[in-house]
Design a protein around this motif. Structure first.
Motif, PDB file in Angstrom:
ATOM      1  N   GLN A   3       0.854  -1.188   0.000  1.00  0.00           N
ATOM      2  CA  GLN A   3       0.000   0.000   0.000  1.00  0.00           C
ATOM      3  C   GLN A   3       0.891   1.241   0.000  1.00  0.00           C
ATOM      4  O   GLN A   3       1.904   1.290   0.694  1.00  0.00           O
ATOM      5  CB  GLN A   3      -0.920   0.023   1.229  1.00  0.00           C
ATOM      6  CG  GLN A   3      -1.945  -1.100   1.238  1.00  0.00           C
ATOM      7  CD  GLN A   3      -1.353  -2.416   1.704  1.00  0.00           C
ATOM      8  OE1 GLN A   3      -0.594  -2.463   2.664  1.00  0.00           O
ATOM      9  NE2 GLN A   3      -1.698  -3.507   1.025  1.00  0.00           N
ATOM     10  N   LEU A   4       0.482   2.222  -0.763  1.00  0.00           N
ATOM     11  CA  LEU A   4       1.222   3.479  -0.849  1.00  0.00           C
ATOM     12  C   LEU A   4       0.318   4.639  -0.462  1.00  0.00           C
ATOM     13  O   LEU A   4      -0.842   4.689  -0.883  1.00  0.00           O
ATOM     14  CB  LEU A   4       1.733   3.708  -2.273  1.00  0.00           C
ATOM     15  CG  LEU A   4       2.673   2.657  -2.859  1.00  0.00           C
ATOM     16  CD1 LEU A   4       2.993   2.978  -4.305  1.00  0.00           C
ATOM     17  CD2 LEU A   4       3.946   2.558  -2.048  1.00  0.00           C
ATOM     18  N   VAL A   5       0.864   5.538   0.313  1.00  0.00           N
ATOM     19  CA  VAL A   5       0.128   6.733   0.699  1.00  0.00           C
ATOM     20  C   VAL A   5       1.003   7.951   0.444  1.00  0.00           C
ATOM     21  O   VAL A   5       2.085   8.088   1.036  1.00  0.00           O
ATOM     22  CB  VAL A   5      -0.286   6.693   2.180  1.00  0.00           C
ATOM     23  CG1 VAL A   5      -1.000   7.986   2.569  1.00  0.00           C
ATOM     24  CG2 VAL A   5      -1.184   5.490   2.445  1.00  0.00           C
ATOM     25  N   GLU A   6       0.536   8.804  -0.449  1.00  0.00           N
ATOM     26  CA  GLU A   6       1.244  10.044  -0.721  1.00  0.00           C
ATOM     27  C   GLU A   6       0.737  11.139   0.210  1.00  0.00           C
ATOM     28  O   GLU A   6      -0.435  11.134   0.613  1.00  0.00           O
ATOM     29  CB  GLU A   6       1.038  10.508  -2.169  1.00  0.00           C
ATOM     30  CG  GLU A   6       1.493   9.531  -3.226  1.00  0.00           C
ATOM     31  CD  GLU A   6       0.354   8.703  -3.785  1.00  0.00           C
ATOM     32  OE1 GLU A   6       0.461   8.246  -4.927  1.00  0.00           O
ATOM     33  OE2 GLU A   6      -0.650   8.521  -3.072  1.00  0.00           O
ATOM     34  N   CYS A  22       5.975   9.710   0.150  1.00  0.00           N
ATOM     35  CA  CYS A  22       5.243   8.494  -0.212  1.00  0.00           C
ATOM     36  C   CYS A  22       5.664   7.403   0.760  1.00  0.00           C
ATOM     37  O   CYS A  22       6.848   7.038   0.811  1.00  0.00           O
ATOM     38  CB  CYS A  22       5.547   8.090  -1.637  1.00  0.00           C
ATOM     39  SG  CYS A  22       4.789   6.525  -2.118  1.00  0.00           S
ATOM     40  N   TYR A  95       1.527  11.065  -8.294  1.00  0.00           N
ATOM     41  CA  TYR A  95       1.351   9.676  -7.881  1.00  0.00           C
ATOM     42  C   TYR A  95       2.697   9.031  -7.605  1.00  0.00           C
ATOM     43  O   TYR A  95       3.675   9.267  -8.323  1.00  0.00           O
ATOM     44  CB  TYR A  95       0.649   8.873  -8.980  1.00  0.00           C
ATOM     45  CG  TYR A  95      -0.738   9.337  -9.295  1.00  0.00           C
ATOM     46  CD1 TYR A  95      -0.979  10.283 -10.287  1.00  0.00           C
ATOM     47  CD2 TYR A  95      -1.844   8.823  -8.605  1.00  0.00           C
ATOM     48  CE1 TYR A  95      -2.255  10.709 -10.590  1.00  0.00           C
ATOM     49  CE2 TYR A  95      -3.124   9.242  -8.895  1.00  0.00           C
ATOM     50  CZ  TYR A  95      -3.331  10.183  -9.894  1.00  0.00           C
ATOM     51  OH  TYR A  95      -4.601  10.599 -10.176  1.00  0.00           O
ATOM     52  N   GLY A 108      -0.084   4.705  -5.582  1.00  0.00           N
ATOM     53  CA  GLY A 108      -0.841   5.376  -4.549  1.00  0.00           C
ATOM     54  C   GLY A 108      -2.047   6.075  -5.142  1.00  0.00           C
ATOM     55  O   GLY A 108      -2.280   6.036  -6.354  1.00  0.00           O
ATOM     56  N   GLN A 109      -2.798   6.729  -4.270  1.00  0.00           N
ATOM     57  CA  GLN A 109      -4.022   7.415  -4.700  1.00  0.00           C
ATOM     58  C   GLN A 109      -3.752   8.816  -5.231  1.00  0.00           C
ATOM     59  O   GLN A 109      -4.621   9.413  -5.863  1.00  0.00           O
ATOM     60  CB  GLN A 109      -5.001   7.500  -3.523  1.00  0.00           C
ATOM     61  CG  GLN A 109      -5.525   6.135  -3.092  1.00  0.00           C
ATOM     62  CD  GLN A 109      -6.290   5.454  -4.195  1.00  0.00           C
ATOM     63  OE1 GLN A 109      -7.218   6.009  -4.760  1.00  0.00           O
ATOM     64  NE2 GLN A 109      -5.902   4.229  -4.523  1.00  0.00           N
TER      65      GLN A 109
END
Length: 117
Positions: A3-6, A22, A95, A108-109
Motif C-alpha cells: 500500500q502506498l500513501v502520498e 510516499c 502519484y 498510490g491514490q
C-alpha cells in the motif's frame, strides 16, 4: 500486497518549493525502485522521477531536471520528491509508484499540487 500513501500536496506560488512524501507499507520485502508520476487535467500521466532502491541512482523527466530531487529512506520505506522553482505547469496530481523485484507495480491514490499566484 503493498500500500502506498502520498502526502504533502497543497498550493504553492510560482518559484516556491514543496516536498511530497510516499509511504509504503505491507509486504515491502523486495523493492527495486520507487518513482513519481503526475497527471494534469486532460493530459496523460507523465514520468517525473525515479530512484533505484539499491545504490539510489536517479532518473528525471526533462521538464523537472534541475528543479526536482527524488530521495528515499530504505528503513522507513519511503520516497520523497523535493520540488523547487515550481511553475504553474507543475500543477497536477502526483502519484507514487513502487516496483517489486518480480515486476509487480503498486500505485498510490495521489496528492494534488497546485501552483498559482
Amino acid at each position: 500486497q503493498v500500500q502506498l500513501v502520498e502526502s504533502g500536496g497543497g498550493s504553492e506560488q510560482p518559484g516556491g518549493s514543496h516536498r511530497l512524501s510516499c509511504a509504503a507499507s505491507g509486504r515491502t520485502v523486495s523493492p527495486v525502485a520507487m518513482a513519481w508520476f503526475r497527471q494534469a487535467p486532460g493530459k496523460e500521466r507523465e514520468f517525473v522521477a525515479s530512484i533505484r532502491w539499491s545504490g539510489a541512482s536517479t532518473n528525471y523527466g526533462d521538464s523537472v531536471k534541475g528543479r526536482f530531487n527524488i530521495s528515499r529512506d530504505k528503513y522507513k520505506v519511503m520516497a520523497y520528491l523535493q520540488m523547487n522553482t515550481l511553475r504553474p505547469e507543475d500543477t497536477a496530481m502526483y502519484y507514487c509508484r513502487y516496483t517489486e523485484r518480480h515486476g509487480s507495480e503498486y500505485w498510490g491514490q495521489g496528492t494534488q499540487v497546485t501552483v498559482s499566484s
